[in-house]
Design a protein around this motif. Structure first.
Motif, PDB file in Angstrom:
ATOM      1  N   HIS A  48      13.961  72.838  25.089  1.00 38.14           N
ATOM      2  CA  HIS A  48      14.030  71.839  24.025  1.00 38.14           C
ATOM      3  C   HIS A  48      14.573  70.498  24.495  1.00 38.14           C
ATOM      4  CE1 HIS A  48      13.050  74.413  20.490  1.00 38.14           C
ATOM      5  NE2 HIS A  48      13.178  75.304  21.444  1.00 38.14           N
ATOM      6  N   ASP A  49      15.102  70.454  25.704  1.00 32.74           N
ATOM      7  CA  ASP A  49      15.560  69.190  26.282  1.00 32.74           C
ATOM      8  C   ASP A  49      14.534  68.625  27.249  1.00 32.74           C
ATOM      9  OD1 ASP A  49      18.031  69.148  24.932  1.00 32.74           O
ATOM     10  OD2 ASP A  49      18.866  70.557  26.393  1.00 32.74           O
ATOM     11  N   SER A  50      13.308  69.149  27.216  1.00 33.58           N
ATOM     12  CA  SER A  50      12.192  68.729  28.071  1.00 33.58           C
ATOM     13  C   SER A  50      12.417  69.043  29.543  1.00 33.58           C
ATOM     14  CB  SER A  50      11.894  67.237  27.895  1.00 33.58           C
ATOM     15  OG  SER A  50      11.517  66.990  26.560  1.00 33.58           O
ATOM     16  N   ARG A  51      13.323  69.961  29.853  1.00 32.23           N
ATOM     17  CA  ARG A  51      13.477  70.401  31.240  1.00 32.23           C
ATOM     18  C   ARG A  51      12.331  71.337  31.571  1.00 32.23           C
ATOM     19  NH1 ARG A  51      19.550  70.838  30.241  1.00 32.23           N
ATOM     20  NH2 ARG A  51      18.875  72.591  28.994  1.00 32.23           N
ATOM     21  N   VAL A  52      11.665  71.073  32.679  1.00 34.21           N
ATOM     22  CA  VAL A  52      10.516  71.877  33.083  1.00 34.21           C
ATOM     23  C   VAL A  52      10.992  73.223  33.605  1.00 34.21           C
ATOM     24  CG1 VAL A  52       8.567  72.029  34.663  1.00 34.21           C
ATOM     25  CG2 VAL A  52       9.119  69.856  33.586  1.00 34.21           C
ATOM     26  N   LEU A  53      10.458  74.290  33.023  1.00 34.42           N
ATOM     27  CA  LEU A  53      10.764  75.645  33.470  1.00 34.42           C
ATOM     28  C   LEU A  53       9.711  76.142  34.445  1.00 34.42           C
ATOM     29  CD1 LEU A  53      11.732  77.104  29.978  1.00 34.42           C
ATOM     30  CD2 LEU A  53      13.264  76.170  31.737  1.00 34.42           C
ATOM     31  N   SER A  54       8.465  75.721  34.237  1.00 37.33           N
ATOM     32  CA  SER A  54       7.382  76.146  35.116  1.00 37.33           C
ATOM     33  C   SER A  54       6.142  75.303  34.844  1.00 37.33           C
ATOM     34  CB  SER A  54       7.076  77.627  34.871  1.00 37.33           C
ATOM     35  OG  SER A  54       6.303  78.154  35.901  1.00 37.33           O
ATOM     36  N   ARG A  55       5.293  75.178  35.869  1.00 37.11           N
ATOM     37  CA  ARG A  55       4.018  74.460  35.753  1.00 37.11           C
ATOM     38  C   ARG A  55       2.913  75.326  36.318  1.00 37.11           C
ATOM     39  NH1 ARG A  55       4.249  68.911  35.170  1.00 37.11           N
ATOM     40  NH2 ARG A  55       6.304  68.035  35.497  1.00 37.11           N
ATOM     41  N   ARG A  56       1.696  75.092  35.824  1.00 38.88           N
ATOM     42  CA  ARG A  56       0.557  75.829  36.369  1.00 38.88           C
ATOM     43  C   ARG A  56      -0.736  75.103  36.042  1.00 38.88           C
ATOM     44  NH1 ARG A  56      -1.095  82.133  35.436  1.00 38.88           N
ATOM     45  NH2 ARG A  56      -2.565  82.207  37.148  1.00 38.88           N
ATOM     46  N   ARG A  57      -1.680  75.188  36.989  1.00 38.50           N
ATOM     47  CA  ARG A  57      -3.051  74.727  36.771  1.00 38.50           C
ATOM     48  C   ARG A  57      -3.953  75.934  36.900  1.00 38.50           C
ATOM     49  NH1 ARG A  57      -4.202  69.026  37.442  1.00 38.50           N
ATOM     50  NH2 ARG A  57      -2.257  67.983  37.930  1.00 38.50           N
ATOM     51  N   LEU A  58      -4.967  75.975  36.064  1.00 34.50           N
ATOM     52  CA  LEU A  58      -5.865  77.117  36.068  1.00 34.50           C
ATOM     53  C   LEU A  58      -7.289  76.617  35.907  1.00 34.50           C
ATOM     54  CD1 LEU A  58      -5.822  80.248  36.079  1.00 34.50           C
ATOM     55  CD2 LEU A  58      -5.822  80.132  33.596  1.00 34.50           C
ATOM     56  N   SER A  59      -8.180  77.135  36.738  1.00 36.86           N
ATOM     57  CA  SER A  59      -9.591  76.790  36.610  1.00 36.86           C
ATOM     58  C   SER A  59     -10.220  77.712  35.576  1.00 36.86           C
ATOM     59  CB  SER A  59     -10.304  76.935  37.956  1.00 36.86           C
ATOM     60  OG  SER A  59      -9.822  75.977  38.860  1.00 36.86           O
ATOM     61  N   CYS A  60     -10.439  77.185  34.402  1.00 33.92           N
ATOM     62  CA  CYS A  60     -11.078  77.925  33.322  1.00 33.92           C
ATOM     63  C   CYS A  60     -11.518  76.934  32.268  1.00 33.92           C
ATOM     64  CB  CYS A  60     -10.140  78.976  32.736  1.00 33.92           C
ATOM     65  SG  CYS A  60      -8.753  78.302  31.816  1.00 33.92           S
ATOM     66  N   ARG A  61     -12.359  77.387  31.366  1.00 30.83           N
ATOM     67  CA  ARG A  61     -12.777  76.567  30.240  1.00 30.83           C
ATOM     68  C   ARG A  61     -11.704  76.688  29.144  1.00 30.83           C
ATOM     69  NH1 ARG A  61     -16.830  73.362  31.853  1.00 30.83           N
ATOM     70  NH2 ARG A  61     -18.235  73.665  30.127  1.00 30.83           N
ATOM     71  N   VAL A  62     -11.733  75.783  28.213  1.00 31.88           N
ATOM     72  CA  VAL A  62     -10.710  75.738  27.166  1.00 31.88           C
ATOM     73  C   VAL A  62     -10.671  77.030  26.364  1.00 31.88           C
ATOM     74  CG1 VAL A  62      -9.996  74.547  25.068  1.00 31.88           C
ATOM     75  CG2 VAL A  62     -10.793  73.248  27.035  1.00 31.88           C
ATOM     76  N   TRP A  63     -11.801  77.610  26.089  1.00 34.86           N
ATOM     77  CA  TRP A  63     -11.837  78.829  25.276  1.00 34.86           C
ATOM     78  C   TRP A  63     -11.484  80.073  26.079  1.00 34.86           C
ATOM     79  CZ3 TRP A  63     -15.796  75.439  26.072  1.00 34.86           C
ATOM     80  CH2 TRP A  63     -16.780  75.811  26.961  1.00 34.86           C
ATOM     81  N   GLU A  64     -11.079  79.897  27.343  1.00 38.91           N
ATOM     82  CA  GLU A  64     -10.650  81.001  28.201  1.00 38.91           C
ATOM     83  C   GLU A  64      -9.171  80.885  28.566  1.00 38.91           C
ATOM     84  OE1 GLU A  64     -14.893  81.470  30.566  1.00 38.91           O
ATOM     85  OE2 GLU A  64     -13.386  80.116  31.383  1.00 38.91           O
ATOM     86  N   LEU A  65      -8.353  80.363  27.683  1.00 38.16           N
ATOM     87  CA  LEU A  65      -6.949  80.086  27.968  1.00 38.16           C
ATOM     88  C   LEU A  65      -6.025  81.293  27.836  1.00 38.16           C
ATOM     89  CD1 LEU A  65      -6.312  76.592  26.367  1.00 38.16           C
ATOM     90  CD2 LEU A  65      -6.408  77.185  28.783  1.00 38.16           C
ATOM     91  N   GLY A  66      -6.540  82.454  27.528  1.00 40.50           N
ATOM     92  CA  GLY A  66      -5.697  83.631  27.319  1.00 40.50           C
ATOM     93  C   GLY A  66      -4.752  83.912  28.472  1.00 40.50           C
ATOM     94  N   ALA A  67      -5.255  83.885  29.702  1.00 42.23           N
ATOM     95  CA  ALA A  67      -4.416  84.166  30.877  1.00 42.23           C
ATOM     96  C   ALA A  67      -3.316  83.114  31.035  1.00 42.23           C
ATOM     97  CB  ALA A  67      -5.272  84.232  32.138  1.00 42.23           C
ATOM     98  N   LEU A  68      -3.645  81.870  30.765  1.00 39.18           N
ATOM     99  CA  LEU A  68      -2.656  80.792  30.887  1.00 39.18           C
ATOM    100  C   LEU A  68      -1.553  80.954  29.838  1.00 39.18           C
ATOM    101  CD1 LEU A  68      -2.064  78.114  32.408  1.00 39.18           C
ATOM    102  CD2 LEU A  68      -3.174  76.962  30.500  1.00 39.18           C
ATOM    103  N   LEU A  69      -1.926  81.320  28.627  1.00 38.25           N
ATOM    104  CA  LEU A  69      -0.930  81.511  27.569  1.00 38.25           C
ATOM    105  C   LEU A  69      -0.080  82.751  27.821  1.00 38.25           C
ATOM    106  CD1 LEU A  69      -3.062  80.463  24.493  1.00 38.25           C
ATOM    107  CD2 LEU A  69      -1.382  79.111  25.757  1.00 38.25           C
ATOM    108  N   ASP A  70      -0.690  83.822  28.359  1.00 35.76           N
ATOM    109  CA  ASP A  70       0.091  85.010  28.731  1.00 35.76           C
ATOM    110  C   ASP A  70       1.124  84.653  29.792  1.00 35.76           C
ATOM    111  OD1 ASP A  70      -1.369  86.553  26.967  1.00 35.76           O
ATOM    112  OD2 ASP A  70      -2.714  87.346  28.516  1.00 35.76           O
ATOM    113  N   TRP A  71       0.718  83.864  30.788  1.00 36.93           N
ATOM    114  CA  TRP A  71       1.633  83.417  31.834  1.00 36.93           C
ATOM    115  C   TRP A  71       2.775  82.602  31.225  1.00 36.93           C
ATOM    116  CZ3 TRP A  71       2.426  78.209  32.663  1.00 36.93           C
ATOM    117  CH2 TRP A  71       3.282  77.892  33.711  1.00 36.93           C
TER     118      TRP A  71
END
Length: 98
Positions: A48-71
């Motif tokens: 909530h203080d905008s401190r980054v906990l983790s970042r990730r890039r994923l090659s997928c289409r927008v409607w395939e975001l399930g894996a990114l959201l699980d991560w």
């Protein structure tokens, strides 16, 4: 113009908007910001203080975001949060399935 409280009307309006936004975001949730693009999505998990906990890039289409959201949920739980609140800003037509 400032009244007896030392706050302008703009200050009061801004404070009200921030209060309403905070009501939508439980303190137990981390924040996941997703930058939507055509074939490669970027996400960041923050507290909530905008401190980054983790970042990730994923090659997928927008409607395939399930894996990114699980991560994102896994990273939030590892940091002590119970879940996530997702925020994204779709640009152009990319978020529409074709």
């Amino acid at each position: 113009m400032v009244d007896g409280t030392g706050l302008s009307r703009g200050d009061r309006n801004r404070n009200g908007r921030l209060r309403r936004l905070r009501e939508l975001l439980p303190a137990t949730n981390a924040i996941v910001g997703v930058d939507l693009a055509d074939a490669k999505q970027a996400a960041v998990v923050t507290d909530h203080d905008s401190r980054v906990l983790s970042r990730r890039r994923l090659s997928c289409r927008v409607w395939e975001l399930g894996a990114l959201l699980d991560w994102a949920v896994e990273r939030a739980r590892a940091a002590g949060f119970t879940s996530v609140t997702v925020a994204c800003e779709p640009t152009g037509h990319r978020w529409h399935p074709q």
